[in-house]
Design a protein around this motif. Sequence first.
Motif, PDB file in Angstrom:
ATOM      1  N   ASP A 286      85.145 -21.073 -32.829  1.00  0.00           N
ATOM      2  CA  ASP A 286      84.424 -22.127 -32.103  1.00  0.00           C
ATOM      3  C   ASP A 286      83.929 -23.203 -33.047  1.00  0.00           C
ATOM      4  OD1 ASP A 286      84.562 -20.738 -29.568  1.00  0.00           O
ATOM      5  OD2 ASP A 286      83.143 -19.323 -30.436  1.00  0.00           O
TER       6      ASP A 286
ATOM      7  N   PHE B 266      99.439 -18.208 -36.086  1.00  0.00           N
ATOM      8  CA  PHE B 266      98.882 -19.511 -35.733  1.00  0.00           C
ATOM      9  C   PHE B 266      99.683 -20.173 -34.616  1.00  0.00           C
ATOM     10  CE2 PHE B 266      96.948 -19.572 -40.121  1.00  0.00           C
ATOM     11  CZ  PHE B 266      95.647 -19.574 -39.660  1.00  0.00           C
TER      12      PHE B 266
ATOM     13  N   ASN C 189      93.207 -24.053 -32.056  1.00  0.00           N
ATOM     14  CA  ASN C 189      93.709 -22.984 -31.180  1.00  0.00           C
ATOM     15  C   ASN C 189      92.603 -22.293 -30.392  1.00  0.00           C
ATOM     16  OD1 ASN C 189      96.221 -23.422 -32.193  1.00  0.00           O
ATOM     17  ND2 ASN C 189      96.280 -21.602 -33.488  1.00  0.00           N
ATOM     18  N   GLY C 190      91.363 -22.585 -30.730  1.00  0.00           N
ATOM     19  CA  GLY C 190      90.269 -21.898 -30.058  1.00  0.00           C
ATOM     20  C   GLY C 190      90.018 -20.496 -30.595  1.00  0.00           C
ATOM     21  N   GLN C 191      90.633 -20.150 -31.747  1.00  0.00           N
ATOM     22  CA  GLN C 191      90.379 -18.830 -32.333  1.00  0.00           C
ATOM     23  C   GLN C 191      88.975 -18.775 -32.927  1.00  0.00           C
ATOM     24  OE1 GLN C 191      94.292 -19.369 -34.336  1.00  0.00           O
ATOM     25  NE2 GLN C 191      94.357 -17.145 -34.260  1.00  0.00           N
TER      26      GLN C 191
ATOM     27  N   GLY D  40      92.490 -14.891 -40.873  1.00  0.00           N
ATOM     28  CA  GLY D  40      91.060 -14.873 -40.636  1.00  0.00           C
ATOM     29  C   GLY D  40      90.507 -13.469 -40.477  1.00  0.00           C
TER      30      GLY D  40
ATOM     31  N   ALA E 117      93.504 -25.215 -37.937  1.00  0.00           N
ATOM     32  CA  ALA E 117      94.477 -24.719 -36.963  1.00  0.00           C
ATOM     33  C   ALA E 117      93.804 -23.714 -36.037  1.00  0.00           C
ATOM     34  CB  ALA E 117      95.659 -24.074 -37.685  1.00  0.00           C
TER      35      ALA E 117
ATOM     36  N   PRO F 254      98.866 -18.426 -30.695  1.00  0.00           N
ATOM     37  CA  PRO F 254      97.562 -18.836 -30.161  1.00  0.00           C
ATOM     38  C   PRO F 254      97.509 -20.327 -29.820  1.00  0.00           C
ATOM     39  CG  PRO F 254      97.251 -17.390 -32.016  1.00  0.00           C
ATOM     40  CD  PRO F 254      98.713 -17.706 -31.969  1.00  0.00           C
TER      41      PRO F 254
ATOM     42  N   LEU G  94      95.006 -13.683 -44.043  1.00  0.00           N
ATOM     43  CA  LEU G  94      95.189 -15.137 -44.012  1.00  0.00           C
ATOM     44  C   LEU G  94      95.069 -15.708 -42.604  1.00  0.00           C
ATOM     45  CD1 LEU G  94      98.366 -15.961 -43.161  1.00  0.00           C
ATOM     46  CD2 LEU G  94      98.776 -15.071 -45.433  1.00  0.00           C
TER      47      LEU G  94
ATOM     48  N   ASN H 120      82.304 -17.569 -32.415  1.00  0.00           N
ATOM     49  CA  ASN H 120      83.267 -17.162 -33.440  1.00  0.00           C
ATOM     50  C   ASN H 120      83.256 -18.236 -34.511  1.00  0.00           C
ATOM     51  OD1 ASN H 120      84.050 -14.861 -32.170  1.00  0.00           O
ATOM     52  ND2 ASN H 120      85.882 -15.736 -31.246  1.00  0.00           N
TER      53      ASN H 120
ATOM     54  N   ASP I 126      94.099 -24.358 -42.588  1.00  0.00           N
ATOM     55  CA  ASP I 126      94.292 -23.154 -41.765  1.00  0.00           C
ATOM     56  C   ASP I 126      93.127 -22.976 -40.804  1.00  0.00           C
ATOM     57  OD1 ASP I 126      96.629 -22.633 -43.012  1.00  0.00           O
ATOM     58  OD2 ASP I 126      95.972 -20.813 -44.054  1.00  0.00           O
TER      59      ASP I 126
ATOM     60  N   ASN J 297      93.736 -15.179 -27.935  1.00  0.00           N
ATOM     61  CA  ASN J 297      94.303 -15.856 -29.104  1.00  0.00           C
ATOM     62  C   ASN J 297      93.775 -15.265 -30.417  1.00  0.00           C
ATOM     63  OD1 ASN J 297      91.718 -16.763 -29.102  1.00  0.00           O
ATOM     64  ND2 ASN J 297      92.198 -18.842 -28.435  1.00  0.00           N
TER      65      ASN J 297
ATOM     66  N   VAL K 264      82.701 -12.977 -39.270  1.00  0.00           N
ATOM     67  CA  VAL K 264      83.136 -14.305 -39.702  1.00  0.00           C
ATOM     68  C   VAL K 264      84.630 -14.249 -40.044  1.00  0.00           C
ATOM     69  CG1 VAL K 264      82.382 -13.816 -42.060  1.00  0.00           C
ATOM     70  CG2 VAL K 264      82.759 -16.173 -41.362  1.00  0.00           C
ATOM     71  N   GLN K 265      85.355 -15.327 -39.731  1.00  0.00           N
ATOM     72  CA  GLN K 265      86.790 -15.372 -40.045  1.00  0.00           C
ATOM     73  C   GLN K 265      86.999 -16.293 -41.231  1.00  0.00           C
ATOM     74  OE1 GLN K 265      89.427 -15.663 -36.607  1.00  0.00           O
ATOM     75  NE2 GLN K 265      87.728 -15.114 -35.287  1.00  0.00           N
ATOM     76  N   ILE K 266      87.715 -15.782 -42.236  1.00  0.00           N
ATOM     77  CA  ILE K 266      87.866 -16.520 -43.488  1.00  0.00           C
ATOM     78  C   ILE K 266      89.319 -16.934 -43.660  1.00  0.00           C
ATOM     79  CG2 ILE K 266      87.544 -16.401 -45.978  1.00  0.00           C
ATOM     80  CD1 ILE K 266      85.493 -14.125 -45.332  1.00  0.00           C
ATOM     81  N   PHE K 267      89.536 -18.214 -43.912  1.00  0.00           N
ATOM     82  CA  PHE K 267      90.895 -18.729 -44.021  1.00  0.00           C
ATOM     83  C   PHE K 267      91.165 -19.200 -45.442  1.00  0.00           C
ATOM     84  CE2 PHE K 267      89.497 -19.003 -39.703  1.00  0.00           C
ATOM     85  CZ  PHE K 267      90.567 -18.489 -39.002  1.00  0.00           C
TER      86      PHE K 267
ATOM     87  N   ARG L 176      90.191  -9.365 -48.357  1.00  0.00           N
ATOM     88  CA  ARG L 176      89.419 -10.598 -48.184  1.00  0.00           C
ATOM     89  C   ARG L 176      87.982 -10.397 -48.647  1.00  0.00           C
ATOM     90  NH1 ARG L 176      91.362 -15.488 -48.005  1.00  0.00           N
ATOM     91  NH2 ARG L 176      92.142 -15.703 -45.905  1.00  0.00           N
TER      92      ARG L 176
END
Lengths: 302, 301
Positions: free
Chosen positions: B217, A143, B213-215, A246, B209, A146, A244, B175, B206, A164, B198-201, A252
Amino acid sequence: MAALSHREGAGDPPAPSRVLTRREVWLRQQRRRAALIAASSMTAVLLAVVLIVPRTPGWPTVKKTFFNGARFRQDFPDLLGYLWTDVKLFLTCVPFILIWGVALAMMRNIRNPALFPLRAFAAAYTDLFRGIPVILTIYLVGFGIPALGLKGEFHLLWFGGRWNSAYLWGPVALILAYSAYVAEVFRSGIEGIHESQRAGARSLGLTQAQTMRHVVLPQAARRVVPPLMNDMLSLQKDVALLSLLGVYELFRRAQVIKDRTFNYTPYVVAAVIFLILTIPETRLVDWYSARHRRRTGGSQVA
Amino acid sequence: MKRQIIAVAAFAGLLLAACGDDESTTTTQAPATDAPSTDAPSTDAPSGDAAACAEGKTLEAGMLTIATGDPAYPPYVIDDDPASGQGFEAALAMAVAAQMGFEGDAVSWVRTGFDEAIAPGEKTFDFNLQQYSINAERQQVVTFSDPYYSAPQAAIASADSTLQISTIADLKSLNIGVAAGTTSIDLVENVIQPDSQVQIFNSNADANAALVNGQIDILVVDLPTALYLSAAEFDNAKVIGQFPASAGSEAEPWGMLFAKDNPLVECVNMALANLTASGELATITDTWMGEYTEAPEISMG
């Protein structure tokens, strides 16, 4: 001992001495006794598990929520598809970890006083990354970097995306952390080579660098394989920590199914899949270690 | 002599406790006190049936133990203090408790994480509310009350985002991030079906964040949470739209979570029905959720 080597020698085998025969008989008895004890204690433990666990009050619920056959069949192929992400991440990390680990180990072994800063750097680096829990390194790198607002795109083997991306900085974090461990493994390997080897090489006219390249490293590499494979096995599993950031990988995916269904069977499936991957690797390490021990003349005590 | 008396008293106490049986931890009490249920609620219950129904069905006699998240967030619980009754779920739980005859000190709040609440084994609460969506698979493992709310999903983007989103198709190339344990994942995977994974936090923090950070959208969460986060928690985020109820949320409304087949659920459902009939549920919903429903609609297109 004398009798043994005599017997193994070629030619017509003389009749074994009475002492040897008695010893062999005794050894055979000991082996049989050990096998019997092992078998009965194993049976006792298994029986205890099989008899006691189903009698616990929560067993029917545990069976339904952790060992649900229908869920297992449904989730196994689904989760297997996500294993590939873990394997790709792992394979991406390994070469970088090995190269950077060797480089660090060699830096720590530099004897030229002018290059002391390199040596100090390597020492500080290993202290730092071995001392920080891997999960924290992943968080901070994954984190933190990026957040610098890097623009553009990257392409690395099978991964691509923005600068990133978690698929870039996640592996970077693992490489930073694991190279510190691997560097220490290599260092112990290098330092384990007897000083007489270096002395011999130098007396033959090899330079410091040549000595390292042709005499020390090849011997050290063979010695460090078992502990190195141990670290790689550990890495194989720690790849799941990148979730964690993503990264959508096996662990996950199991969690997503668990959250949707409140059923923990997908975690058991994920564990089984990891085992299918790691057990053969573990056996390989064991086999290699045993062979290495035999070849380097270690003896075995019953 | 003295020792004998003590022994006899202790024995009598044990015997009494053994016969009583519903309160196993009272063995140290001297046998002088009355049966423990006299001060339990029975007289001043506003609605006879729910209160009568709940009697003897709670974890602890005369007490209702309610669980929520740790921490619990507005607008569901204000200031992470559910006992105050401030916030939608806190107020609702207190109203349900009152219907069942539990008021003031008779309501105790405990905290559980998501996993703690759903893992098999003894529960530490009578019921748990922290925006749990009801679905058929979950109902095989736990029991839910009747639904009390249904929130649409919404998309958050960073404040300087220039995204123009009017239909779901506009989201495909983005994203997208979500927090683990939410049903937002289903919306992203099944309805949006984005081009990249898909990104899972682990948490909304998180995910934020990653958004900053633009990781990612956009971040998909339920609308009230989205409005609260963008207004109060996230510095650089705005809600860019809400998804229609037909995108999944209407099919999976929120319910209170009980241990599987806990009989108390009938009493809570009775209480909820009473609250709905009296209009109290609508008042509570308006009070706390009224300002958390406004966002431009993203059409299914």
